[in-house]
Scaffold this motif. Sequence first.
Motif, mmCIF file in Angstrom:
data_model
loop_
_atom_site.group_PDB
_atom_site.id
_atom_site.type_symbol
_atom_site.label_atom_id
_atom_site.label_comp_id
_atom_site.label_asym_id
_atom_site.label_seq_id
_atom_site.Cartn_x
_atom_site.Cartn_y
_atom_site.Cartn_z
ATOM 1 N N PRO A 228 -2.456 12.840 -24.646
ATOM 2 C CA PRO A 228 -1.630 13.874 -24.001
ATOM 3 C C PRO A 228 -1.181 14.938 -24.994
ATOM 4 N N ARG A 229 -0.978 16.133 -24.472
ATOM 5 C CA ARG A 229 -0.476 17.223 -25.309
ATOM 6 C C ARG A 229 1.042 17.141 -25.409
ATOM 7 N N LEU A 230 1.550 17.691 -26.470
ATOM 8 C CA LEU A 230 2.984 17.606 -26.734
ATOM 9 C C LEU A 230 3.796 18.198 -25.592
ATOM 10 N N GLY A 231 3.320 19.278 -24.976
ATOM 11 C CA GLY A 231 4.074 19.946 -23.938
ATOM 12 C C GLY A 231 4.135 19.220 -22.616
ATOM 13 N N GLU A 232 3.400 18.104 -22.479
ATOM 14 C CA GLU A 232 3.400 17.380 -21.205
ATOM 15 C C GLU A 232 4.676 16.590 -20.972
ATOM 16 N N GLY A 233 5.464 16.380 -22.011
ATOM 17 C CA GLY A 233 6.768 15.750 -21.840
ATOM 18 C C GLY A 233 6.732 14.234 -21.790
ATOM 19 N N TRP A 234 7.831 13.676 -21.314
ATOM 20 C CA TRP A 234 8.069 12.239 -21.386
ATOM 21 C C TRP A 234 8.562 11.715 -20.046
ATOM 22 N N PHE B 168 12.920 9.233 -15.037
ATOM 23 C CA PHE B 168 13.124 10.671 -15.219
ATOM 24 C C PHE B 168 11.944 11.254 -15.988
ATOM 25 N N ARG B 169 11.628 12.515 -15.708
ATOM 26 C CA ARG B 169 10.716 13.280 -16.560
ATOM 27 C C ARG B 169 11.549 14.256 -17.385
ATOM 28 N N GLY B 170 11.105 14.519 -18.628
ATOM 29 C CA GLY B 170 11.871 15.457 -19.430
ATOM 30 C C GLY B 170 11.170 15.810 -20.720
ATOM 31 N N GLU B 171 11.861 16.601 -21.538
ATOM 32 C CA GLU B 171 11.369 16.975 -22.859
ATOM 33 C C GLU B 171 12.435 16.635 -23.883
ATOM 34 N N HIS B 172 11.998 16.432 -25.111
ATOM 35 C CA HIS B 172 12.922 16.105 -26.190
ATOM 36 C C HIS B 172 13.449 17.413 -26.787
ATOM 37 N N LEU B 173 14.768 17.564 -26.802
ATOM 38 C CA LEU B 173 15.388 18.811 -27.250
ATOM 39 C C LEU B 173 16.115 18.682 -28.583
ATOM 40 N N GLY B 174 16.044 17.556 -29.232
ATOM 41 C CA GLY B 174 16.712 17.396 -30.539
ATOM 42 C C GLY B 174 17.779 16.311 -30.453
ATOM 43 N N PHE B 175 18.447 16.092 -31.547
ATOM 44 C CA PHE B 175 18.626 16.970 -32.695
ATOM 45 C C PHE B 175 17.601 16.709 -33.824
ATOM 46 N N ALA B 176 17.114 15.497 -33.940
ATOM 47 C CA ALA B 176 16.066 15.228 -34.917
ATOM 48 C C ALA B 176 14.749 15.799 -34.419
ATOM 49 N N ALA B 177 13.833 16.075 -35.363
ATOM 50 C CA ALA B 177 12.496 16.502 -34.982
ATOM 51 C C ALA B 177 11.840 15.419 -34.136
ATOM 52 N N THR B 178 11.030 15.833 -33.171
ATOM 53 C CA THR B 178 10.434 14.854 -32.259
ATOM 54 C C THR B 178 9.575 13.845 -33.006
ATOM 55 N N GLY B 179 8.837 14.286 -34.022
ATOM 56 C CA GLY B 179 8.021 13.363 -34.796
ATOM 57 C C GLY B 179 8.857 12.293 -35.475
ATOM 58 N N GLU B 180 10.018 12.679 -35.986
ATOM 59 C CA GLU B 180 10.912 11.695 -36.612
ATOM 60 C C GLU B 180 11.435 10.718 -35.566
ATOM 61 N N SER B 181 11.730 11.220 -34.384
ATOM 62 C CA SER B 181 12.238 10.351 -33.324
ATOM 63 C C SER B 181 11.167 9.361 -32.865
ATOM 64 N N VAL B 182 9.946 9.842 -32.717
ATOM 65 C CA VAL B 182 8.845 8.956 -32.301
ATOM 66 C C VAL B 182 8.691 7.795 -33.279
ATOM 67 N N ALA B 183 8.874 8.065 -34.572
ATOM 68 C CA ALA B 183 8.767 7.003 -35.575
ATOM 69 C C ALA B 183 9.882 5.971 -35.445
ATOM 70 N N ARG B 184 10.990 6.339 -34.783
ATOM 71 C CA ARG B 184 12.042 5.359 -34.494
ATOM 72 C C ARG B 184 11.774 4.633 -33.180
ATOM 73 N N TRP B 185 11.225 5.348 -32.217
ATOM 74 C CA TRP B 185 11.027 4.773 -30.892
ATOM 75 C C TRP B 185 9.888 3.760 -30.863
ATOM 76 N N TRP B 186 8.868 3.965 -31.717
ATOM 77 C CA TRP B 186 7.734 3.041 -31.798
ATOM 78 C C TRP B 186 7.541 2.587 -33.244
ATOM 79 N N ASP B 187 7.011 1.379 -33.411
ATOM 80 C CA ASP B 187 6.658 0.866 -34.739
ATOM 81 C C ASP B 187 5.248 1.352 -35.059
#
Length: 272
Positions: free
Chosen positions: A94-100, A161-180
């Motif tokens: 998926p592309r980044l703009g497709e959301g979560w 819910f559908r949505g997009e990540h708006l911060g405050f951490a960069a999305t890449g940093e958050s993904v590294a916390r959300w998944w191992d």
Amino acid sequence: MAEPHTPRSLIVTLYGAYGRAPGDAPMPVAELIRLLGAVGVDAPAVRSSVSRLKRRGLLVAARTRDGAAGYALSADARQLLDDGDLRIYRHPAPRLGEGWVLAVFSVPEAERHKRHLLRSRLSRLGFGTAAPGVWIAPAGLYEETRHTLEQLELAPYVDLFRGEHLGFAATGESVARWWDLAALARLHHDFLGTNEPVLRSWESAADAAPDPERAYRDYLLALDSWRQLPYADPGLPRELLPEDWPGARSAEVFGLLHERLRDAGAAFVRGR
């Protein structure tokens, strides 16, 4: 992630690869024994595993057209396999703009056993944990998540819910916390360590007519290993992953094995 190459896993993989004929005709027990025997599963293990899958509501006993005993997929199992196809054979990530898609759940204390079931099922669908009681996955997993929660009668406890990540951490940093991500990378490397040599051996013999039994065996084992990976790794946008991420290569290797072996192995399944 479930251990691959157990008798039960291989039976599910076999039905997913070759057992969804028009009308979901039952597969004769004798054929199940022959086909599983080709990948090292003996007849008692086949019968025992089929019985367990029947008790779980995935297989139903039925007679073939010539009256032989067999087993067909249940409606729920067919839905699970159809949903699984979208992951196993999916094309680009998926592309980044497709959301979560977010799953937020609340389970009454009197039914806390369902809390564990919910966490377990969301994890098996590939969700990461954004916060206690808040799970997140690429938005493309919404339909499969909805089907799964409805089938397990867990939908009343969950809001999606559908949505997009708006911060405050960069999305890449958050993904590294959300998944191992390190654990997911190891799974991809394990798949490549086993299956890249298989692909090379077929590529080196590209001019020879494929042996149907060998093609079937190599394909079923590769698919049995691969089909669980897209559930552990839900297909995160490439922009959010490390530069040396092995997921693209493992998907490429599986895709090449699928293209080369699936139809060649079908001749062995048909018995000719």
